[in-house]
Write a protein that holds these residues in place. Structure first.
Motif, PDB file in Angstrom:
ATOM      1  N   ARG A 108      33.667   3.547  25.419  1.00 24.31           N
ATOM      2  CA  ARG A 108      32.289   3.116  25.324  1.00 24.31           C
ATOM      3  C   ARG A 108      31.328   4.558  24.965  1.00 24.31           C
ATOM      4  O   ARG A 108      30.392   4.404  24.001  1.00 24.31           O
ATOM      5  CB  ARG A 108      31.622   2.623  26.571  1.00 24.31           C
ATOM      6  N   LYS A 109      31.713   5.497  25.409  1.00 23.56           N
ATOM      7  CA  LYS A 109      31.062   6.952  24.962  1.00 23.56           C
ATOM      8  C   LYS A 109      31.232   7.008  23.603  1.00 23.56           C
ATOM      9  O   LYS A 109      30.511   7.371  22.737  1.00 23.56           O
ATOM     10  CB  LYS A 109      31.581   7.946  25.977  1.00 23.56           C
ATOM     11  N   LEU A 110      32.777   7.006  23.219  1.00 23.26           N
ATOM     12  CA  LEU A 110      33.037   7.355  21.728  1.00 23.26           C
ATOM     13  C   LEU A 110      32.236   6.208  20.953  1.00 23.26           C
ATOM     14  O   LEU A 110      31.746   6.791  19.950  1.00 23.26           O
ATOM     15  CB  LEU A 110      34.522   7.119  21.717  1.00 23.26           C
ATOM     16  N   LEU A 116      39.023   5.028  31.156  1.00 22.44           N
ATOM     17  CA  LEU A 116      39.422   4.781  29.627  1.00 22.44           C
ATOM     18  C   LEU A 116      38.268   4.005  28.995  1.00 22.44           C
ATOM     19  O   LEU A 116      37.831   4.148  27.835  1.00 22.44           O
ATOM     20  CB  LEU A 116      40.688   4.052  29.672  1.00 22.44           C
ATOM     21  N   ASP A 117      37.947   3.017  29.769  1.00 25.52           N
ATOM     22  CA  ASP A 117      36.811   1.838  29.240  1.00 25.52           C
ATOM     23  C   ASP A 117      35.391   2.748  28.917  1.00 25.52           C
ATOM     24  O   ASP A 117      34.743   2.750  27.845  1.00 25.52           O
ATOM     25  CB  ASP A 117      36.471   0.579  30.059  1.00 25.52           C
ATOM     26  N   ASP A 118      35.100   3.528  30.146  1.00 29.90           N
ATOM     27  CA  ASP A 118      33.935   4.574  29.823  1.00 29.90           C
ATOM     28  C   ASP A 118      34.140   5.522  28.648  1.00 29.90           C
ATOM     29  O   ASP A 118      33.104   5.729  28.115  1.00 29.90           O
ATOM     30  CB  ASP A 118      33.643   5.297  31.085  1.00 29.90           C
ATOM     31  N   GLY A 132      36.062  15.460  20.037  1.00 29.86           N
ATOM     32  CA  GLY A 132      36.246  15.647  21.620  1.00 29.86           C
ATOM     33  C   GLY A 132      36.319  14.179  22.568  1.00 29.86           C
ATOM     34  O   GLY A 132      37.089  14.161  23.447  1.00 29.86           O
ATOM     35  N   ALA A 133      35.377  13.432  22.160  1.00 34.46           N
ATOM     36  CA  ALA A 133      35.289  12.138  22.962  1.00 34.46           C
ATOM     37  C   ALA A 133      36.584  11.476  22.443  1.00 34.46           C
ATOM     38  O   ALA A 133      37.154  10.641  23.483  1.00 34.46           O
ATOM     39  CB  ALA A 133      34.090  11.394  22.127  1.00 34.46           C
ATOM     40  N   PHE A 134      37.234  11.490  21.242  1.00 37.56           N
ATOM     41  CA  PHE A 134      38.277  10.535  20.747  1.00 37.56           C
ATOM     42  C   PHE A 134      39.607  11.390  21.824  1.00 37.56           C
ATOM     43  O   PHE A 134      40.264  10.754  22.254  1.00 37.56           O
ATOM     44  CB  PHE A 134      38.488  10.717  19.495  1.00 37.56           C
ATOM     45  N   ASP A 135      39.555  12.557  21.694  1.00 38.36           N
ATOM     46  CA  ASP A 135      40.663  13.345  22.482  1.00 38.36           C
ATOM     47  C   ASP A 135      40.597  13.106  24.055  1.00 38.36           C
ATOM     48  O   ASP A 135      41.772  12.711  24.681  1.00 38.36           O
ATOM     49  CB  ASP A 135      40.533  14.861  22.349  1.00 38.36           C
ATOM     50  N   ASP A 136      39.623  13.100  24.518  1.00 41.12           N
ATOM     51  CA  ASP A 136      39.299  12.509  25.943  1.00 41.12           C
ATOM     52  C   ASP A 136      39.936  11.018  26.022  1.00 41.12           C
ATOM     53  O   ASP A 136      40.565  10.773  27.227  1.00 41.12           O
ATOM     54  CB  ASP A 136      37.627  12.435  26.308  1.00 41.12           C
ATOM     55  N   ALA A 159      47.174   9.320  30.602  1.00 43.55           N
ATOM     56  CA  ALA A 159      47.219   9.322  32.181  1.00 43.55           C
ATOM     57  C   ALA A 159      47.349   7.964  32.749  1.00 43.55           C
ATOM     58  O   ALA A 159      47.949   7.430  33.522  1.00 43.55           O
ATOM     59  CB  ALA A 159      45.774   9.997  32.593  1.00 43.55           C
ATOM     60  N   PHE A 160      46.827   6.750  32.127  1.00 42.87           N
ATOM     61  CA  PHE A 160      46.839   5.380  32.379  1.00 42.87           C
ATOM     62  C   PHE A 160      48.251   4.823  32.331  1.00 42.87           C
ATOM     63  O   PHE A 160      48.737   4.196  33.333  1.00 42.87           O
ATOM     64  CB  PHE A 160      45.878   4.718  31.367  1.00 42.87           C
TER      65      PHE A 160
END
Length: 413
Positions: free
Chosen positions: A69-71, A64-66, A20-24, A31-32
Motif C-alpha cells: 500500500r505504501k509503495l 506485506l500488504d502495508d 527503497g519501498a519496493f526493496d522493503d 520473510a512471509f
C-alpha cells in the motif's frame, strides 16, 4: 536543546524513495515465504498448526500488504505533477477558464459561449473545463480506478449509449466450388443500454491559493478531485445497482456456470461455506481460469481485495511453488498463476456465499462510458472565506460481454 520540528512531507522530498519501498516489499515477501513454509511443515508433521506460527504468518502478511500500500501511494505521488509546473502557452479556452477559477471573472467564458456555443451554460450551471484538464483527469482516473484500468472506456456525447449485440449469428454452411449459395438467415439483434449518471466532487480553496500565479490550477483541481471520483467509481463499477450510478458487474444476475446463459455471469463454488476447500484449495482457482474460453483467458485478470489476496498468497502448487508472485518490477502487478491480480477494495471479503474473486477479460467484459465534458461551478458564497468548486462529470458502465467474466462463490453450491 530544542528538537527541531520535522519538515512537512512534499512531493519532492518523500520519506524514502520508490526503490527503497519496493526493496522493503520484496524483503517482506521473502520473510512471509519462510514463515509460511515453517507453518506448512508443522501442519504436515503434527497434523495441526502451531498457533504462534500461524500468528507470525498473518503478521508478516499484514506487513506485506502495508508495504504494498505504501509503495502504491509513493508511485501515485511520484506521478502527480507539481503545483508549480512548467509554463505552457494556454489556449483561449484555458486562459478564460483560469480567469474564471481564480477570480470568478466569467466574461471571457461567456464570450466563448457566444462564439462557439459549446463551453457551458453560464455561471449558474458552471463551465466546461479545458480539454487539457479533462484529459489529465481521465488519465489519473485510469491509474487510480482499478476496474477502469482494465475495462474498455468509451467516450460519448449523449446521455445514453446503446450497444447492439447478436442473439443468434447468421446461418452458415459448407458448399462446393461451383455449388449454389443459398441465402443465409439474418441475425437476431438486441441492445444493451449504458446510461450515464452524474458524479460530483466539491473541493475548496483559499483565495490566497487562487491568487498565487505560481500554482498550476489544472494540477491542483485534478489532485483535489481524483480520489473522490476514483473511490465513487470503484464502488459503482463493482457493486453499483445502476440507479443514478453505473451498474457493477457483481450486480448482474449470477448462475452456476454449468447452467450459464447470456445475460448473467457464471460462477463456480468452492465447495465450502465461507472458505476455500480444506484440501487442494487452489484447484478451484484453476477451474475458474479454465471456465473461460481460450479467447478470453489469454487477456484475463484476477480481481479481489487485499484480504482475499492475503489468503491466496499462502497457496502452493503440487511442486511446492507459490501460486501468488510479487510484482516483477516497480509499478507492475502481482501475478497469480501467471495472470495479473487487480486489487479492488470494493470486492467482498471471503464469507458465506460471497463472490470474493472474479476472473476474466475485463477489456471485453466491462464497458465504462464517459460523457465528454467535465463541468465546474465556482461558489464563493456558501463557505466564506473559502471558495467551493462544484465539479461534475457523467459516467456510466456495465457488463457488455457476459461470456468474458467468471466468479468464484465461497459456498457449497
Amino acid at each position: 536543546m530544542t528538537q527541531s520540528t520535522p519538515a512537512p512531507e512534499t512531493k519532492s522530498a518523500l520519506p524514502y524513495d520508490v526503490k527503497g519501498a519496493f526493496d522493503d516489499f520484496m524483503t517482506s515477501f521473502e520473510a512471509f515465504k519462510d514463515a509460511n513454509d515453517q507453518r506448512l511443515g508443522e501442519l504436515e508433521t503434527r497434523m495441526s498448526g502451531d498457533v504462534l506460527a500461524t500468528e507470525k504468518v498473518d503478521r508478516i502478511s499484514k506487513a506485506l500488504d502495508d508495504n504494498k500500500r505504501k509503495l502504491d501511494e509513493l508511485l501515485l505521488r511520484k506521478a502527480r505533477p507539481a503545483l508549480g509546473g512548467g509554463y505552457t502557452a494556454p489556449s483561449e479556452h484555458k486562459a478564460a477558464f483560469e480567469a474564471y477559477v481564480r477570480s470568478g471573472d466569467d466574461r471571457a467564458m461567456r464570450a466563448l459561449d457566444t462564439k462557439a456555443m459549446s463551453f457551458g451554460s453560464g455561471s449558474d450551471g458552471g463551465y466546461l473545463v479545458p480539454n487539457e484538464t479533462e484529459t489529465q483527469i481521465a488519465k489519473r482516473l485510469g491509474a487510480l480506478s482499478p476496474i477502469r484500468s482494465i475495462a474498455s472506456v468509451r467516450q460519448v456525447s449523449t446521455a445514453l449509449l446503446k450497444k447492439p449485440f447478436a442473439l443468434t449469428g447468421p446461418a452458415t454452411g459448407w458448399v462446393g466450388e461451383t455449388a449454389a449459395r443459398p441465402q443465409t438467415g439474418s441475425p437476431t439483434l438486441a441492445e444493451l443500454e449504458f446510461p450515464t449518471a452524474e458524479l460530483y466532487a466539491m473541493p475548496s480553496a483559499t483565495q490566497a491559493l487562487l491568487e498565487d500565479s505560481a500554482v498550476d490550477l489544472d494540477s491542483w483541481l485534478t489532485d483535489e478531485i481524483e480520489m473522490a471520483f476514483a473511490e465513487q467509481e470503484g464502488t459503482a463499477f463493482v457493486t453499483g445497482n445502476g440507479v443514478n450510478k453505473p451498474k457493477g458487474f457483481l450486480a448482474s444476475d449470477k448462475v452456476a456456470d454449468a447452467s450459464w446463459s447470456w445475460g448473467s455471469l457464471g460462477y463456480l463454488a468452492t465447495g465450502a461455506a465461507g472458505a476455500f476447500a480444506a484440501s487442494n484449495p487452489a484447484d478451484k482457482l484453476v477451474d475458474l481460469v479454465y471456465a473461460l474460453k481460450a479467447g478470453y483467458r489469454e487477456n484475463g485478470s484476477f480481481v479481489m481485495n487485499r484480504k482475499t489476496q492475503a489468503a491466496v498468497r499462502k497457496m502452493k502448487d503440487g511442486d511446492g511453488n507459490y501460486l501468488w508472485q510479487p510484482p516483477a518490477t516497480v509499478g507492475a502487478k502481482a501475478m497469480l498463476m501467471g495472470f495479473p491480480v487487480v486489487e479492488a477494495e470494493d470486492m467482498p471479503d471471503i464469507g458465506t456465499d460471497a463472490f470474493a474473486v472474479a476472473f476474466g477479460d475485463f477489456t471485453r467484459g466491462y464497458l465504462v462510458v464517459d460523457r465528454t465534458g467535465v463541468r465546474i461551478l465556482r461558489d464563493p458564497y456558501s463557505a466564506k472565506p473559502y471558495v467551493l468548486f462544484y465539479v461534475t462529470k457523467r459516467v456510466g458502465g456495465g457488463v457488455q460481454d457476459f461470456s468474458a467474466i467468471k466468479l468464484l462463490k465461497f459456498g457449497t453450491a
